[in-house]
Design a protein around this motif. Structure first.
Motif, mmCIF file in Angstrom:
data_model
loop_
_atom_site.group_PDB
_atom_site.id
_atom_site.type_symbol
_atom_site.label_atom_id
_atom_site.label_comp_id
_atom_site.label_asym_id
_atom_site.label_seq_id
_atom_site.Cartn_x
_atom_site.Cartn_y
_atom_site.Cartn_z
ATOM 1 N N HIS A 197 0.847 -1.210 0.000
ATOM 2 C CA HIS A 197 0.000 0.000 0.000
ATOM 3 C C HIS A 197 0.877 1.252 0.000
ATOM 4 C CE1 HIS A 197 -3.324 -2.514 2.142
ATOM 5 N NE2 HIS A 197 -3.288 -2.728 0.842
ATOM 6 N N HIS A 259 -1.753 -4.791 -6.823
ATOM 7 C CA HIS A 259 -3.082 -5.186 -6.352
ATOM 8 C C HIS A 259 -3.945 -5.727 -7.485
ATOM 9 C CE1 HIS A 259 -2.150 -3.532 -2.443
ATOM 10 N NE2 HIS A 259 -3.279 -4.072 -1.990
ATOM 11 N N HIS A 273 -4.022 -12.497 0.425
ATOM 12 C CA HIS A 273 -3.768 -11.192 -0.177
ATOM 13 C C HIS A 273 -2.328 -10.691 0.047
ATOM 14 C CE1 HIS A 273 -4.710 -7.261 -1.744
ATOM 15 N NE2 HIS A 273 -4.360 -6.688 -0.609
HETATM 16 FE FE FE2 Z 1 -3.941 -4.617 -0.030
#
Ligand code: FE2
Length: 380
Positions: A197, A259, A273
């Motif tokens: 992120h 992503h 993830h």
């Molecule tokens: Fe993520």
């Protein structure tokens, strides 16, 4: 957002300020078995609030069906608010359950960006949903401070992404005690999600000065505390607490090709993830570093990590890609998709998913079908 030690006992006192009275706790069986939920429940009661019910059926990879069941259970319990105690899957389930609980309908109909019900006043403002508080038990997803939720839609085999302002939790409590039972491997995987992120938020086409500040500070904290938080385990409360803060700082809805590639890997093959991001991140960095402007953005990140920041863009990207790839290896994470259960014949479906994923639009270097095919090949 509250961050620090010994905060769980104040959960009720803090959540009362947000209008909660009858709290519906959303969690999973693993977290519940650790005793954490009982301590949180005591904190809720201490503030004079009632626990209307506990839903502990959220799986590691939640789905629209679970969301619907959760919303129904909250209604049957006569709840007026939601309290998520868990990782990203639990928090995202609670967010979407709050939408269904408030507005009706089914989770599978919720997909979209700023598409939740609006006030009828011509201003386009969204209608609020039942108050939500989050107590994250992993340091990675950042969902406790984000306006996004992602769950699996098993019928369509996609990750359903919902983004809108009412999904912002009203309260997030970051207490290292909540991560006490987080196994090192999960701490590693979720931490790599947070790192992704921070890096994608810094380099995507929608980068912004406030996000830059958050990404850089998150990466500084990760540089200093990530490996300690994994290796030292729960005993290292300073490292675990700082990783919770880093994950919250890093969160962004502006992502990129990492992503875009990881969502289909999760939807089709159940790759967790954080693990998927960790595998894809070095390959996407090398790909993006071919774009000179993006290479310049990577120079800033290399400075944080003490890596080579001068020289041609390709070398800058290679230094950062090698750094994050080696970090993932030291943390014991798989570095190839094949190690994570993805067969070679699965790649075409992944390519199709990545091309159609919303995150692909924000990647700083345009990525098409052939690019994704080559990236998945390298990651396999
Ligand atoms: Fe993520």
């Amino acid at each position: 957002m509250l961050a620090g030690r010994d905060l769980l006992g104040s959960t009720g006192f803090e959540f009362l300020k947000e209008g909660a009275h009858r709290v519906f706790v959303v969690t999973d069986e693993v977290v519940r078995a650790t005793g954490l939920v009982q301590r949180v429940e005591a904190g809720v009661a201490d503030g004079g609030l009632a626990v209307a019910g506990v839903f502990d059926e959220v799986p590691q990879d939640s789905s629209t069906h679970v969301v619907d069941r959760c919303a129904m259970a909250a209604e049957e319990a006569g709840a007026d608010s939601f309290l998520a105690v868990g990782g990203g899957s639990v928090m995202d389930t609670a967010k979407l359950a709050g939408v269904i609980f408030t507005h009706g309908g089914a989770a599978a109909e919720q997909e979209g960006f700023l598409l939740m019900p609006r006030r009828d006043d011509g201003m386009g403002r969204p209608l609020e949903i039942a108050p939500l508080a989050c107590i994250p038990t992993t340091a990675g997803t950042g969902s406790e401070v984000s306006m996004a939720a992602v769950v699996k839609d098993p019928e369509r085999k996609v990750k359903l992404e919902v983004v809108d302002f009412p999904l912002f939790p009203r309260l997030a409590i970051l207490d290292p005690e909540s991560t006490r039972t987080l196994p090192p491997r999960m701490a590693a995987a979720t931490g790599m999600d947070a790192m992704t992120h921070a890096i994608e938020g810094y380099t995507c086409t929608d980068w912004s000065p406030p996000q830059d500040a958050r990404s850089l500070e998150a990466l500084r904290l990760m540089r200093d505390y990530f490996e300690r938080a994994v290796e030292g385990g729960p005993a290292d409360e300073e490292a675990r607490g700082n990783m919770l803060i880093a994950a919250s700082l890093a969160i962004t809805i502006n992502l990129g090709a990492v992503h875009a590639m990881s969502h289909p890997a999760g939807a089709h093959f159940g790759v967790p993830h954080g693990v998927a991001n960790s595998i894809h991140l070095p390959h996407v960095i090398r790909f993006n570093a071919e774009d000179p402007e993006t290479a310049d953005r990577y120079r800033d990140l290399n400075e944080v990590f003490g890596l080579a920041a001068g020289g041609p863009g390709r070398e800058v990207g290679e230094a950062l890609a090698a750094h994050v790839g080696e970090l993932a290896g030291r943390l014991g994470l798989p570095t190839r998709l094949s190690e994570a259960g993805v067969p070679e014949e699965g790649l075409p479906a992944l390519v199709e998913g990545a091309v159609g994923d919303g995150a692909t639009l924000l990647n700083p270097r345009e990525a098409g079908e052939d690019d994704y095919a080559a990236l998945y090949e390298r990651a396999l």
